[in-house]
Each structure stands twice: as structure tokens, then as C-alpha cells.
Write a protein that holds these residues in place. Sequence first.
Motif, PDB file in Angstrom:
ATOM      1  N   GLU A  20      -3.689   0.148   7.410  1.00 42.46           N
ATOM      2  CA  GLU A  20      -5.105   0.398   7.180  1.00 42.46           C
ATOM      3  C   GLU A  20      -5.551  -0.393   5.947  1.00 42.46           C
ATOM      4  O   GLU A  20      -5.330   0.028   4.817  1.00 42.46           O
ATOM      5  CB  GLU A  20      -5.361   1.903   7.000  1.00 42.46           C
ATOM      6  CG  GLU A  20      -5.071   2.733   8.229  1.00 42.46           C
ATOM      7  CD  GLU A  20      -6.029   2.423   9.363  1.00 42.46           C
ATOM      8  OE1 GLU A  20      -7.155   1.935   9.078  1.00 42.46           O
ATOM      9  OE2 GLU A  20      -5.668   2.644  10.533  1.00 42.46           O
TER      10      GLU A  20
ATOM     11  N   ARG B 230     -10.372  -6.584   3.092  1.00 39.63           N
ATOM     12  CA  ARG B 230     -10.354  -7.372   4.316  1.00 39.63           C
ATOM     13  C   ARG B 230     -11.440  -8.431   4.331  1.00 39.63           C
ATOM     14  O   ARG B 230     -11.252  -9.524   4.860  1.00 39.63           O
ATOM     15  CB  ARG B 230     -10.500  -6.435   5.519  1.00 39.63           C
ATOM     16  CG  ARG B 230     -10.338  -7.134   6.857  1.00 39.63           C
ATOM     17  CD  ARG B 230     -10.203  -6.165   8.002  1.00 39.63           C
ATOM     18  NE  ARG B 230     -11.366  -5.342   8.194  1.00 39.63           N
ATOM     19  CZ  ARG B 230     -11.433  -4.035   7.979  1.00 39.63           C
ATOM     20  NH1 ARG B 230     -10.365  -3.398   7.526  1.00 39.63           N
ATOM     21  NH2 ARG B 230     -12.541  -3.343   8.175  1.00 39.63           N
TER      22      ARG B 230
ATOM     23  N   ARG C 173      -9.538  -6.092  -4.479  1.00 36.30           N
ATOM     24  CA  ARG C 173      -9.021  -4.731  -4.387  1.00 36.30           C
ATOM     25  C   ARG C 173      -9.821  -3.753  -5.217  1.00 36.30           C
ATOM     26  O   ARG C 173      -9.593  -2.552  -5.149  1.00 36.30           O
ATOM     27  CB  ARG C 173      -7.563  -4.699  -4.838  1.00 36.30           C
ATOM     28  CG  ARG C 173      -6.643  -5.579  -4.018  1.00 36.30           C
ATOM     29  CD  ARG C 173      -5.208  -5.265  -4.276  1.00 36.30           C
ATOM     30  NE  ARG C 173      -4.877  -3.900  -3.851  1.00 36.30           N
ATOM     31  CZ  ARG C 173      -3.657  -3.371  -3.933  1.00 36.30           C
ATOM     32  NH1 ARG C 173      -2.672  -4.087  -4.445  1.00 36.30           N
ATOM     33  NH2 ARG C 173      -3.434  -2.139  -3.541  1.00 36.30           N
TER      34      ARG C 173
ATOM     35  N   PRO D 173      -8.250  -1.763   3.408  1.00 36.81           N
ATOM     36  CA  PRO D 173      -9.618  -1.403   2.989  1.00 36.81           C
ATOM     37  C   PRO D 173     -10.627  -2.487   3.362  1.00 36.81           C
ATOM     38  O   PRO D 173     -10.300  -3.680   3.446  1.00 36.81           O
ATOM     39  CB  PRO D 173      -9.484  -1.260   1.464  1.00 36.81           C
ATOM     40  CG  PRO D 173      -8.032  -0.974   1.236  1.00 36.81           C
ATOM     41  CD  PRO D 173      -7.293  -1.704   2.288  1.00 36.81           C
ATOM     42  N   LEU D 174     -11.850  -2.062   3.608  1.00 36.64           N
ATOM     43  CA  LEU D 174     -12.888  -2.976   4.060  1.00 36.64           C
ATOM     44  C   LEU D 174     -13.157  -4.071   3.031  1.00 36.64           C
ATOM     45  O   LEU D 174     -13.290  -5.252   3.376  1.00 36.64           O
ATOM     46  CB  LEU D 174     -14.175  -2.183   4.352  1.00 36.64           C
ATOM     47  CG  LEU D 174     -15.363  -3.000   4.863  1.00 36.64           C
ATOM     48  CD1 LEU D 174     -15.033  -3.650   6.194  1.00 36.64           C
ATOM     49  CD2 LEU D 174     -16.591  -2.108   5.010  1.00 36.64           C
TER      50      LEU D 174
ATOM     51  N   VAL E 263     -12.768  -1.358  -6.334  1.00 33.88           N
ATOM     52  CA  VAL E 263     -13.676  -0.496  -5.586  1.00 33.88           C
ATOM     53  C   VAL E 263     -15.018  -0.457  -6.301  1.00 33.88           C
ATOM     54  O   VAL E 263     -15.086  -0.167  -7.505  1.00 33.88           O
ATOM     55  CB  VAL E 263     -13.089   0.927  -5.450  1.00 33.88           C
ATOM     56  CG1 VAL E 263     -14.043   1.808  -4.668  1.00 33.88           C
ATOM     57  CG2 VAL E 263     -11.720   0.862  -4.783  1.00 33.88           C
TER      58      VAL E 263
ATOM     59  N   PHE F  51       0.851  -1.184   0.000  1.00 29.94           N
ATOM     60  CA  PHE F  51       0.000   0.000   0.000  1.00 29.94           C
ATOM     61  C   PHE F  51       0.890   1.238   0.000  1.00 29.94           C
ATOM     62  O   PHE F  51       2.058   1.179   0.404  1.00 29.94           O
ATOM     63  CB  PHE F  51      -0.916   0.041   1.230  1.00 29.94           C
ATOM     64  CG  PHE F  51      -1.887  -1.094   1.307  1.00 29.94           C
ATOM     65  CD1 PHE F  51      -3.089  -1.048   0.620  1.00 29.94           C
ATOM     66  CD2 PHE F  51      -1.607  -2.225   2.052  1.00 29.94           C
ATOM     67  CE1 PHE F  51      -3.982  -2.095   0.678  1.00 29.94           C
ATOM     68  CE2 PHE F  51      -2.488  -3.274   2.125  1.00 29.94           C
ATOM     69  CZ  PHE F  51      -3.682  -3.209   1.432  1.00 29.94           C
TER      70      PHE F  51
END
Length: 532
Positions: free
Chosen positions: A377, A383, A388, A379-380, A390, A355
Motif C-alpha cells: 500500500e 506514488r 514521503r 501512499p498517494l 505528509v 514500510f
Amino acid sequence: MAVMSQPSGTAPVDRVRLEALRYAVNDEAVQYVAIMRQFTSGLSGLLSDQSAAEVTTRLSEDGIELDDDTVEARLSYLVEHGNLARSPRETEARSLADYLRNRARYQLTQRGELVHRQVEELLGHSESAREVSSEMLGGILAGLTTLSRHDRDSIGRADPEALARDIGTVFAQFDRLVHSTREFYAYLTQVLTRYDLDRDEFQAFKTALVDYLQRFVDEVQRHMPQIADTYASVAPLIPALCERANSGQRLLDLDGTTARRATGLSPEDWPSLHAWFAGGGGRSSDADVVRQLATQAMRSLLANLRRIASSADREHGRYADLVRLAGWFDTSADDAAHALWATAFGLHPCRHLSFVADDPERPVSPTTSWWVAPSAEVPLMLRRSGLRSVHGRPSRTVDYSAAKAARVSERAESERGRAAALAELASLRGRIDGVRLSEAARTELLEVYAACLAQGGGSPSAQGPLTAPIPHSDHELVIEDAPGERSVLHGPSGRLEFVDRALSVRRVGEASGEASGAPTAAREVSRVGGAS
């Protein structure tokens, strides 16, 4: 058994004794146990002393290779914790090398022998069922019956050794009964708490429990009243029996006291026997507790039976599956074991994700351990699903132009107010005394006053006054030392007085005499009449 109350905490002497257990649980426990076996194996090692070189040789014969220095360190550790002691026997050496090799000899202590005996018993213990020594009940009853036939006259004529043998036999059988009962119920608790008994295990356990435990409870119930009654007839004779049994030739300790004998030869040992079969002191007998525990075991067995009967069509335990999986791991090669692990538990090799660093100027080094590195951190979506990409529309960019304009306006207003205050301060030509200033001008005066003192080291001196320029003007503040004089300022927040200080404002480069003349028009307007 009789229970004796113990004070809270551990006495220092007890803590020292417990140090003897350390060698069995530290990192070199295998070496320490092997060394202690050299001193406790057979009866020949109890009265012998050995040097580090002799222990090293015997360890090598058992397949443990250690150098003499390591063995010497291990022996010193055991001496420090009370398992061994240094032998006082002098060493016979024909050469200096023999003396250096055998200069220290070690022997076993009583505490070390007791601790190692318990360690060996624990290492040899198996998690299997052991029978209760219920046959000891008849022996205990027979022994108490033999003792109950005595009276005070026959006790005085009895052979002390024969009497001590009869008493010791009763308590040896009693100790075996209590010990085996505890082991059996400990095993029973371990099995009953399992929630994954299959039908075959349940059937085998049910047979053993229903048949064997019931026979044991029946034996206890049949002998308990007889033993209790026989003990009641022996109880008045206990002091006389113990006294006569101890009247023979006894071993004396080094301090002259009588050595401790077997359990039962002291009147203080008998209440434990009475408590087990008859109770006392407001508590029920341990024999009654044995029967109550048997009833609880039966109830637990019925609970397992109901569970198995109600779960005939669904999974009720993973014990058999895990045992089968463990067997597969045991017989698999390394590559197959890794593949089996990933398939069974879904734990695949870790993947390093990349990242953009939150702070590009201070990125985390790729060699930093995950234990100490800051959390990333994630991303939801990544996770939860590992994707990946969006989904959905990106959010609108927040417009901060209004907030920026408001902050710029506030900053400009603050600068205009400060400029007006500095202009008001610069308009005070000459001596500053008895004048009224606005709050902003008063604040700026104190700032310039502090800068002036900082430049001069804190106070004016005989070499001359202190000066500091007033920002955004061609004037400066002058501070002179004036003993007995006061400079007073008035404002909205109150009265400000400078003691032994003379303050004045003058143009930069102007002599002090030129600025000390008549006050200007602005000064006349701001002066307060009557101020001192």
C-alpha cells in the motif's frame, strides 16, 4: 487464382503434416536447421543417408560442436515429426565400435525437403521491394496463342512432350506472375500503413508508386482482354490437350497410379488461369482486383501527402528519432548505453522502499520475489510525487467509546437473559413432563441435553442414566432410557416430545429416587393440565 473451400478445423492428417514445422520454431531451432542443411544442401544429399557420427563431423566443420548423443536425439526428433526417415540400408562395420556408431542411418523425406525449402526461403527473405514480373503477360499470351492454333486433328498428331512443354511454360509464367504480384502488394501495404514517412521517403516512394505501378496496371489492362479471348478459343480443347500431353511415357507411383505432373497438365488446373484474367462464378477477375488495389494505393498515397503538407511545422512521426536512438545504442559502450537509456526513457534503477508491515507477526521476507509478494500500500503522495512528507492536518481520531458501551450493554443483557433461562430450568425439580418453558429456557434445555448425550456416546445404556450439569446452578439434567414412554414440553414455538426418554432435574449428588417423588411448587405451577 481459384479459391477452394476448406472445412472448418484441421483434419488429423493435416495436423500430422504440420508437425514437420516444429523443428524451425523450438528452442534448438539453430541446431535443427543446421542438421537439415546437411541433408538438403545440393542434390548430392537427396539420395544419400547419413549416420549421427557423420552428421556430427560435418557440423563441426561448420563451427557447430555437438556430441554424438545430442545429434542422435535431434535426428530421432526429426524422424518422429516426418522430416527424416530411418534408412533401410544395412550398415557394414568392421568392429563393434563402428556398428554402434553407424547402426542407425537417416535420409531425407519428401515432406522434410519441402518444409526445409520453405524455411530457407523465409530465412533468406528481405523486407525490400520486388518487381512484378509483368513481362510474363506477353509470354502467357504467346503461349495461349500457340495452343489456340491446334484443332482436334492436329492435337492427335502433336508430339506429347512438345505439347506438355508448351502448357507447362504457360503455367510456369502464370505462377511467377501471381507470386510476384502478391509480394509486391504485400510490400506496398506495409509501406502505406506507415504513418511516419518523412519527405524524402515519401518522394522516393511516390516516384516508384506512380511510375512503376501505373506501368504495371497498364500492362495488365492491355493484355487482359487478349488473354481472355484467346483462353476462350482454347477452352474447348483443354481436355484433348491434357490427354495428348499425358499420353507419353509416364512415371508410375509405387501403388501403380500415375505420378503427379507439373501444373497445367490436368484440366482441373485451368480454371485458375481463367479466373485470374476473366473471372467467373459471380466473381470479378483478379486482374480487375489488381487495378482496384492500385487505385486504393493511390488514395493512401494522397492521404500521406495531405498529412505531410499539413504538418510542416509540427512533429508528425517519431520513426526517424527512434532509428537514430537505436543507432546510438548500437555504437555505445555498456556504461554509456545505461546512461542513455535512463536519459531517453526516464527509467532509472529500481529503489526498494521500506514500510511498516501490515501484519508484524507475519512479515514478508526480503528475499520474496516481487512476482509473488502481496502488493504494498503505497501512499498517494509518494506514488504521485515521490515525497514521503505528509501535508495538511492529520485527521481527528475516531471516538468508539459509545459503540463499545452499546456492545457491552448488549452483552450484559444477553448474559442476564441466559442466567434467567438457566434458573428457570434448574427450578424444574423431578420428572420433566407436560411442563411449559419459555423459549430461552427451552433453548438452554436442548444445549444441556446435547451435552449429556455427547458425554454418554449418544444414548443412555443399561449401566445407568446420563447426566450433565446445568450451568450457573447446583442441579443437573438426568436422561434415562424409558421404552414406551414420552416426555413432552410446551413453549411459544410449539410442542417438543422426547420418545422413549425420561427427563428429570435433580440436585447434584442427589439419588434418583429422591428426585422422583412429588413435584415441587414450581413444577405444579408450570405443568399443563391434560398433557400426555
